[in-house]
Design a protein around this motif. Structure first.
Motif, PDB file in Angstrom:
ATOM      1  N   TYR A  73       3.465 -10.316   0.401  1.00 32.31           N
ATOM      2  CA  TYR A  73       2.434 -10.960   1.221  1.00 32.31           C
ATOM      3  C   TYR A  73       2.429 -12.474   1.002  1.00 32.31           C
ATOM      4  O   TYR A  73       2.421 -13.261   1.963  1.00 32.31           O
ATOM      5  N   ALA A  90       8.520  -8.868   5.957  1.00 30.99           N
ATOM      6  CA  ALA A  90       7.634  -8.000   6.722  1.00 30.99           C
ATOM      7  C   ALA A  90       7.990  -6.530   6.510  1.00 30.99           C
ATOM      8  O   ALA A  90       7.102  -5.671   6.394  1.00 30.99           O
ATOM      9  N   LEU A  93       6.751  -5.623   3.091  1.00 35.24           N
ATOM     10  CA  LEU A  93       5.291  -5.542   3.080  1.00 35.24           C
ATOM     11  C   LEU A  93       4.812  -4.266   3.770  1.00 35.24           C
ATOM     12  O   LEU A  93       3.870  -3.617   3.294  1.00 35.24           O
ATOM     13  N   GLY A  94       5.436  -3.888   4.867  1.00 36.42           N
ATOM     14  CA  GLY A  94       5.076  -2.645   5.536  1.00 36.42           C
ATOM     15  C   GLY A  94       5.334  -1.432   4.662  1.00 36.42           C
ATOM     16  O   GLY A  94       4.524  -0.498   4.601  1.00 36.42           O
ATOM     17  N   THR A  97       2.751  -1.380   1.929  1.00 35.36           N
ATOM     18  CA  THR A  97       1.471  -0.924   2.476  1.00 35.36           C
ATOM     19  C   THR A  97       1.426   0.591   2.529  1.00 35.36           C
ATOM     20  O   THR A  97       0.440   1.225   2.124  1.00 35.36           O
ATOM     21  N   PHE A 251       4.317 -10.555  13.467  1.00 31.97           N
ATOM     22  CA  PHE A 251       4.637  -9.991  12.158  1.00 31.97           C
ATOM     23  C   PHE A 251       3.560  -9.035  11.666  1.00 31.97           C
ATOM     24  O   PHE A 251       3.851  -8.113  10.887  1.00 31.97           O
ATOM     25  N   TYR A 252       2.321  -9.213  12.121  1.00 31.10           N
ATOM     26  CA  TYR A 252       1.312  -8.180  11.852  1.00 31.10           C
ATOM     27  C   TYR A 252       1.750  -6.867  12.488  1.00 31.10           C
ATOM     28  O   TYR A 252       1.678  -5.792  11.862  1.00 31.10           O
ATOM     29  N   VAL A 255       4.745  -5.345  10.475  1.00 29.09           N
ATOM     30  CA  VAL A 255       4.297  -4.745   9.213  1.00 29.09           C
ATOM     31  C   VAL A 255       3.566  -3.435   9.478  1.00 29.09           C
ATOM     32  O   VAL A 255       3.812  -2.413   8.821  1.00 29.09           O
ATOM     33  N   SER A 256       2.669  -3.444  10.452  1.00 27.98           N
ATOM     34  CA  SER A 256       1.875  -2.256  10.758  1.00 27.98           C
ATOM     35  C   SER A 256       2.737  -1.136  11.324  1.00 27.98           C
ATOM     36  O   SER A 256       2.491   0.050  11.048  1.00 27.98           O
TER      37      SER A 256
END
Length: 394
Positions: A73, A90, A93-94, A97, A251-252, A255-256
């Motif tokens: 992050y 990313a 990070l995904g 998560t 990029f949100y 990642v999601s």
């Protein structure tokens, strides 16, 4: 609603004991298999002097996953200046998560992380950090899903609304004919839907799927609100200070999407496959005519148990049979529990369902989606008694 321990097993939702349901769906039959299985598993832990929770291995794993999440992050938000720097960050990070969900919050939410309630609560709150609500998850997953796996109208995890047909008891729409193709990219929207719609919809309506639940109050409500504020600050507030809106949204979404696909697939491999049953309650809709433990075994399928890397990454959720039978045992012990469960099933003549590889589970899920999308749908090897002819032609 109250269920005795032989019906609900070790569901971590026991703390949510308020009766908010007009109807009661219970289980029926001899629970001797479940009692003996629990006795043998407890004896195995005592024999090895191993604690079922508070594992040093789990604390180290938590530190590693949180460190990966934090580093990815920070690097993505504060240091990445080109797309080729941001893209791998990313993806990491995904993955981190999803790892928080699979490992940390999942054990905490099921009270499987520690003997201390406050530690479990703290770990469960990791879900709020990454955009979900640990309070609503307790109802949706730990209570409704874990008790009534694959029972349409009770297990909201198999309810995609009009988008997909995951159970033979659900109505078929014309576009479901292609669900084995279009659902795969839609799985990537799972987390985004959760962030912007799912929890808020549940709070407003007071229902999870078709079932009502007790809305949070006091500290639970404060945790819901603060969790959402923290998540949206991390997802959008801080990034927008350093990056343009388009880049933040892109990029949100990436990642999601990574997190959503991973989360959706692991669940689907365990329950929405050809080998899993989709039980139908009796005509009064109040009873399933098998004991709770047998219901879990009929509706749940393990996959890739020999893949240690996969098992570490997804919090042992490839051992879904063991998780559903013993949700309050930390996932780091599932390989031990699996040996006992499989041997006991063999002795009692109970079917133990397993896919040897992750690919085999994916293929089975694909085939079931295709069959359920056809005008005449079947469910592969699911017991015929659970699939009335009227449903096969729905």
């Amino acid at each position: 609603m109250s269920l005795d321990s032989s019906h609900r097993g070790d569901s971590s939702a026991d703390s949510l004991s308020v009766d908010v349901h007009a109807e009661r769906l219970t289980f029926n039959g001899d629970n001797s298999f479940h009692r003996e299985l629990r006795r043998r598993v407890d004896a195995e832990f005592k024999r090895g002097g191993t604690r079922q929770r508070d594992s040093a291995q789990m604390y180290l794993k938590t530190a590693a996953i949180l460190a990966m999440f934090a580093l990815a992050y920070v690097a993505l938000v504060f240091f990445a200046v080109t797309w080729w720097q941001a893209l791998p960050l990313a993806l990491v990070l995904g993955t981190a998560t999803a790892g928080i969900g699979f490992n940390i919050m999942h054990d905490g939410g099921h009270q499987a992380y520690s003997e201390r309630r406050w530690v479990n609560r703290l770990m469960a709150l990791a879900l709020d950090l990454v955009g979900g609500s640990s309070y609503i998850w307790q109802w949706k997953h730990a209570r409704f899903h874990h008790t009534w796996v694959n029972v349409a109208g009770h297990d909201s995890d198999i309810d995609l609304g009009v988008l997909g047909r995951l159970s033979p008891q659900q109505p078929r729409r014309p576009w479901h004919r292609w669900q084995h193709l279009y659902l795969w990219p839609l799985y990537g929207v799972t987390a985004i839907r959760w962030h912007f719609y799912g929890d808020f919809r549940d709070m407003i309506t007071g229902t999870v799927g078709e079932r009502p639940f007790k809305r949070p109050k006091g500290w639970d409500l404060a945790g819901f609100v603060i969790g959402k504020l923290v998540f949206f600050t991390l997802a959008f507030g801080l990034p927008l200070i350093f990056h343009p809106v388009g880049a933040v949204l892109l990029f949100y979404s990436l990642v999601s999407a990574v997190a959503g696909i991973l989360l959706a697939l692991v669940f689907q491999m365990a329950h929405v496959v050809e080998e899993a049953a989709f039980p139908i309650p009796d005509e009064a809709g109040q009873r399933i005519d098998v004991p709770w433990a047998i219901h879990q075994l009929e509706t749940t399928v393990d996959f890739a148990r020999g893949n240690r890397v996969l098992s570490w990454l997804i919090g042992g959720l490839n051992f879904q049979v063991e998780h559903h039978l013993f949700p309050r045992i930390s996932h780091v012990h599932y390989p031990l529990v699996a040996r006992v469960v499989e041997a006991t099933c063999r002795e009692y003549g109970v079917t133990y369902r397993e896919h040897r590889t992750f690919g085999a589970g994916i293929a089975s899920h694909y085939r079931l989606l295709r069959r359920l999308g056809r005008p005449v749908a079947t469910t592969g090897t699911a017991p015929v008694a659970l699939l009335p002819e009227s449903l096969l032609h729905s």
